[in-house]
Design a protein around this motif. Structure first.
Motif, PDB file in Angstrom:
ATOM      1  N   ALA A 255       0.829  -1.203   0.000  1.00 16.23           N
ATOM      2  CA  ALA A 255       0.000   0.000   0.000  1.00 16.23           C
ATOM      3  C   ALA A 255       0.867   1.258   0.000  1.00 16.23           C
ATOM      4  N   SER A 256       1.959   1.237   0.734  1.00 19.62           N
ATOM      5  CA  SER A 256       2.856   2.382   0.792  1.00 19.62           C
ATOM      6  C   SER A 256       3.510   2.639  -0.560  1.00 19.62           C
ATOM      7  N   VAL A 257       3.988   1.600  -1.198  1.00 19.99           N
ATOM      8  CA  VAL A 257       4.632   1.742  -2.509  1.00 19.99           C
ATOM      9  C   VAL A 257       3.617   2.208  -3.547  1.00 19.99           C
ATOM     10  N   ALA A 258       2.405   1.656  -3.507  1.00 25.13           N
ATOM     11  CA  ALA A 258       1.369   2.050  -4.461  1.00 25.13           C
ATOM     12  C   ALA A 258       0.987   3.512  -4.277  1.00 25.13           C
ATOM     13  N   ARG A 259       0.869   3.944  -3.024  1.00 27.44           N
ATOM     14  CA  ARG A 259       0.518   5.346  -2.776  1.00 27.44           C
ATOM     15  C   ARG A 259       1.638   6.274  -3.219  1.00 27.44           C
ATOM     16  N   ALA A 260       2.890   5.890  -2.970  1.00 27.29           N
ATOM     17  CA  ALA A 260       4.026   6.720  -3.388  1.00 27.29           C
ATOM     18  C   ALA A 260       4.033   6.876  -4.906  1.00 27.29           C
ATOM     19  N   ALA A 261       3.742   5.803  -5.625  1.00 25.07           N
ATOM     20  CA  ALA A 261       3.710   5.882  -7.085  1.00 25.07           C
ATOM     21  C   ALA A 261       2.582   6.788  -7.551  1.00 25.07           C
ATOM     22  N   ARG A 262       1.432   6.696  -6.896  1.00 25.71           N
ATOM     23  CA  ARG A 262       0.292   7.535  -7.267  1.00 25.71           C
ATOM     24  C   ARG A 262       0.584   9.010  -6.998  1.00 25.71           C
ATOM     25  N   VAL A 263       1.198   9.306  -5.864  1.00 28.87           N
ATOM     26  CA  VAL A 263       1.540  10.690  -5.530  1.00 28.87           C
ATOM     27  C   VAL A 263       2.586  11.230  -6.496  1.00 28.87           C
ATOM     28  N   ARG A 264       3.572  10.415  -6.824  1.00 21.14           N
ATOM     29  CA  ARG A 264       4.603  10.850  -7.769  1.00 21.14           C
ATOM     30  C   ARG A 264       3.995  11.166  -9.131  1.00 21.14           C
ATOM     31  N   ARG A 265       3.089  10.314  -9.572  1.00 22.10           N
ATOM     32  CA  ARG A 265       2.435  10.531 -10.861  1.00 22.10           C
ATOM     33  C   ARG A 265       1.607  11.825 -10.833  1.00 22.10           C
ATOM     34  N   THR A 266       0.886  12.049  -9.749  1.00 22.65           N
ATOM     35  CA  THR A 266       0.083  13.264  -9.610  1.00 22.65           C
ATOM     36  C   THR A 266       0.965  14.508  -9.604  1.00 22.65           C
ATOM     37  N   LEU A 267       2.064  14.453  -8.870  1.00 25.04           N
ATOM     38  CA  LEU A 267       2.974  15.602  -8.825  1.00 25.04           C
ATOM     39  C   LEU A 267       3.637  15.854 -10.174  1.00 25.04           C
ATOM     40  N   ASP A 268       4.000  14.797 -10.878  1.00 22.29           N
ATOM     41  CA  ASP A 268       4.582  14.969 -12.216  1.00 22.29           C
ATOM     42  C   ASP A 268       3.592  15.645 -13.157  1.00 22.29           C
ATOM     43  N   GLU A 269       2.315  15.227 -13.093  1.00 27.35           N
ATOM     44  CA  GLU A 269       1.300  15.851 -13.945  1.00 27.35           C
ATOM     45  C   GLU A 269       1.119  17.323 -13.584  1.00 27.35           C
ATOM     46  N   ALA A 270       1.092  17.620 -12.293  1.00 26.98           N
ATOM     47  CA  ALA A 270       0.935  19.014 -11.859  1.00 26.98           C
ATOM     48  C   ALA A 270       2.133  19.851 -12.295  1.00 26.98           C
ATOM     49  N   GLU A 271       3.319  19.277 -12.213  1.00 33.01           N
ATOM     50  CA  GLU A 271       4.516  20.007 -12.623  1.00 33.01           C
ATOM     51  C   GLU A 271       4.499  20.282 -14.125  1.00 33.01           C
ATOM     52  N   LYS A 272       4.038  19.333 -14.908  1.00 33.32           N
ATOM     53  CA  LYS A 272       3.937  19.548 -16.363  1.00 33.32           C
ATOM     54  C   LYS A 272       2.939  20.652 -16.681  1.00 33.32           C
ATOM     55  N   ARG A 273       1.799  20.647 -15.987  1.00 32.78           N
ATOM     56  CA  ARG A 273       0.802  21.698 -16.222  1.00 32.78           C
ATOM     57  C   ARG A 273       1.379  23.060 -15.830  1.00 32.78           C
ATOM     58  N   TRP A 274       2.082  23.123 -14.739  1.00 35.48           N
ATOM     59  CA  TRP A 274       2.656  24.380 -14.250  1.00 35.48           C
ATOM     60  C   TRP A 274       3.728  24.883 -15.206  1.00 35.48           C
TER      61      TRP A 274
END
Length: 52
Positions: free
Chosen positions: A28-47
């Motif tokens: 669960a920890s690894v899955a959440r870390a991957a999801r957060v990383r993906r979300t942050l990468d998308e936000a960084e691309k939009r920014w």
């Protein structure tokens, strides 16, 4: 493994349950870390596209 006598099954079951629970927590920890990383990468691309 030491001789557990009459409680061997129960102790083995407790060990198995603990290892299973630990595995679930790690997964669960690894899955959440991957999801957060993906979300942050998308936000960084939009920014970066907005501020180009």
């Amino acid at each position: 493994m030491p001789d557990l006598g009459a409680y061997a099954f129960e102790v083995s079951l407790a060990y198995a349950g603990s290892l299973l629970a630990l595995g679930i927590v790690i997964w669960a920890s690894v899955a959440r870390a991957a999801r957060v990383r993906r979300t942050l990468d998308e936000a960084e691309k939009r920014w970066s596209n907005k501020n180009g």
